[in-house]
Motif scaffolding. Structure first.
Motif, mmCIF file in Angstrom:
data_model
loop_
_atom_site.group_PDB
_atom_site.id
_atom_site.type_symbol
_atom_site.label_atom_id
_atom_site.label_comp_id
_atom_site.label_asym_id
_atom_site.label_seq_id
_atom_site.Cartn_x
_atom_site.Cartn_y
_atom_site.Cartn_z
ATOM 1 N N SER A 176 -14.711 1.908 -11.523
ATOM 2 C CA SER A 176 -14.615 0.534 -11.023
ATOM 3 C C SER A 176 -15.759 -0.338 -11.549
ATOM 4 N N ARG A 209 -1.873 2.518 -10.889
ATOM 5 C CA ARG A 209 -2.016 1.270 -11.629
ATOM 6 C C ARG A 209 -3.399 0.658 -11.423
ATOM 7 N N LYS A 210 -3.931 0.736 -10.207
ATOM 8 C CA LYS A 210 -5.264 0.177 -9.934
ATOM 9 C C LYS A 210 -6.332 0.886 -10.752
ATOM 10 N N THR A 211 -6.296 2.224 -10.764
ATOM 11 C CA THR A 211 -7.287 2.994 -11.524
ATOM 12 C C THR A 211 -7.126 2.745 -13.017
ATOM 13 N N GLY A 213 -6.160 0.067 -14.286
ATOM 14 C CA GLY A 213 -6.714 -1.267 -14.521
ATOM 15 C C GLY A 213 -8.201 -1.229 -14.822
ATOM 16 N N TYR A 214 -8.936 -0.290 -14.205
ATOM 17 C CA TYR A 214 -10.361 -0.144 -14.528
ATOM 18 C C TYR A 214 -10.540 0.174 -16.012
ATOM 19 N N ASN A 256 2.808 4.873 -9.615
ATOM 20 C CA ASN A 256 2.598 3.971 -8.489
ATOM 21 C C ASN A 256 3.746 4.010 -7.479
ATOM 22 N N ASP A 273 -5.083 5.617 -4.963
ATOM 23 C CA ASP A 273 -5.949 4.863 -5.869
ATOM 24 C C ASP A 273 -7.307 5.551 -5.993
ATOM 25 N N ASN A 274 -8.008 5.227 -7.081
ATOM 26 C CA ASN A 274 -9.396 5.667 -7.306
ATOM 27 C C ASN A 274 -9.533 7.166 -7.568
#
Length: 351
Positions: A176, A209-211, A213-214, A256, A273-274
């Motif tokens: 992140s 998708r969030k991870t 995105g990092y 996702n 996530d993460n």
């Protein structure tokens, strides 16, 4: 045309409706990594090795008796698989509508009512598939399975995931922190660790998708792709996937998919996530389905109910209730994944 309510709502017809629905032909990711397999009963056992390294044969003289090798580094895992079951009844309103339909034999009226009933059954079957996928994704993010029922009854299965194949990033190492994190070097180090321990180098990655995105915003990746104007790159999924494939020999799945804990509830992701998971190519284990009580009755021929099996081990049962004239539809399963490739997997909390 059907003559009674029981002719309209029967397990074989519900199963056929489910199987022929095009949307059900798209499998969950976990079902590809842990393919389904059927076994009789409740008990699950498998042999797992503590690493994938081959052991050299011991030298021997001619005419000498061969030494017996002990099965060092092998453990037999045994447990009992959890049981899941839910049902629904045709309500009074639907029953009266069906009786009117049977009297008039109007197909235009029959089909919407039957479709609604079949959709209710499909929701239960979909729920059974959700259970299995949640288990598989828990294994790939936590190395263990925890299930809690509506009545508070819980199951906990600790697969003894190797601690040296876990990581929890802190500070500027976190993905992140897109300005400072050296994500590629970290991932490469985790691959090296697994290969050193097992001889198998992970070639598949998993994240949300969030991870992902990092990584799309990661400064060091952008500069490596374009040292002159790296920060000005309009990064796309395909560009990043190609870069990671060439740099690390890694194919990353961005997963996702979501499920709801209850009807109308908020969606939750199967994989959290993460997190970032590394794994080898091929099957990681099996999704084992046991024999439900309904299926056992079917096999013994002692039940008056009708039972059909879908998706290897999900039992769909319809029971006739003569007074009031009604049917009950029950969907049940006994399921638990094995994890033979557990020692070749790496789980990192990266955010």
């Amino acid at each position: 045309m059907p003559k009674t309510i029981f002719d309209l709502v029967a397990a074989p017809l519900i199963s056929t409706y489910y199987i022929e629905n095009p949307s059900n032909k798209i499998p969950y990711l976990g079902s590809l990594l842990f393919p389904a397999e059927k076994q009789v009963g409740l008990d699950l056992s498998w042999i797992r090795g503590f690493n994938g390294l081959a052991v050299s044969l011991a030298p021997s003289a001619f005419d000498a008796k061969a030494p017996v090798r002990e099965r060092i580094g092998l453990a037999k895992i045994e447990t009992e698989m959890p049981f899941f079951r839910e049902s629904f009844r045709i309500g009074e309103k639907e029953r009266m509508e069906l009786l009117k339909v049977l009297a008039g034999m109007n197909r235009a009226i029959v089909e919407p009512i039957i479709k609604k009933i079949y959709n209710d059954a499909q929701n239960l079957i979909d729920g059974a598939d959700v259970v299995a996928e949640r288990m598989r994704m828990q294994l790939l993010s936590m190395g263990k399975i925890q299930v809690v029922g509506k009545d508070g009854q819980g199951y906990s299965y600790d697969y003894k995931f190797p601690n040296k194949h876990r990581a929890a990033l802190t500070g500027t190492d976190k993905f992140s922190d897109t300005e400072n994190a050296d994500a590629v070097e970290l991932i490469q180090g985790w691959q090296d660790q697994v290969e050193t321990d097992t001889g198998n180098r992970p070639s598949l990655g998993l994240c949300t998708r969030k991870t992902w995105g990092y990584l799309l915003k990661n400064k060091k990746i952008r500069l490596d792709m374009n040292p002159i104007g790296g920060q000005n790159i309009i990064m796309t999924d395909s560009m990043l996937k190609s870069y990671i494939s060439e740099k690390l020999g890694l194919k990353v799945s961005v997963y996702n998919k979501k499920f709801a804990m209850e009807v109308g509830g908020a969606g939750e992701q199967f994989y959290p996530d993460n997190y970032f998971t590394l794994m080898p190519d091929g099957n990681l284990g099996k999704s084992y389905y046991g024999t439900t009580p309904e299926e056992a009755d079917l096999m013994s021929g002692q039940s008056v109910a009708e039972t059909s099996i879908v998706n290897t081990g999900i039992a769909v049962t319809t029971i006739k209730e003569p007074h009031p004239v009604n049917t009950q539809t029950i969907v049940s399963e006994i399921v638990l994944p094995s994890f033979e490739a557990i020692d070749s997997v790496f789980i990192a909390k990266v955010g």
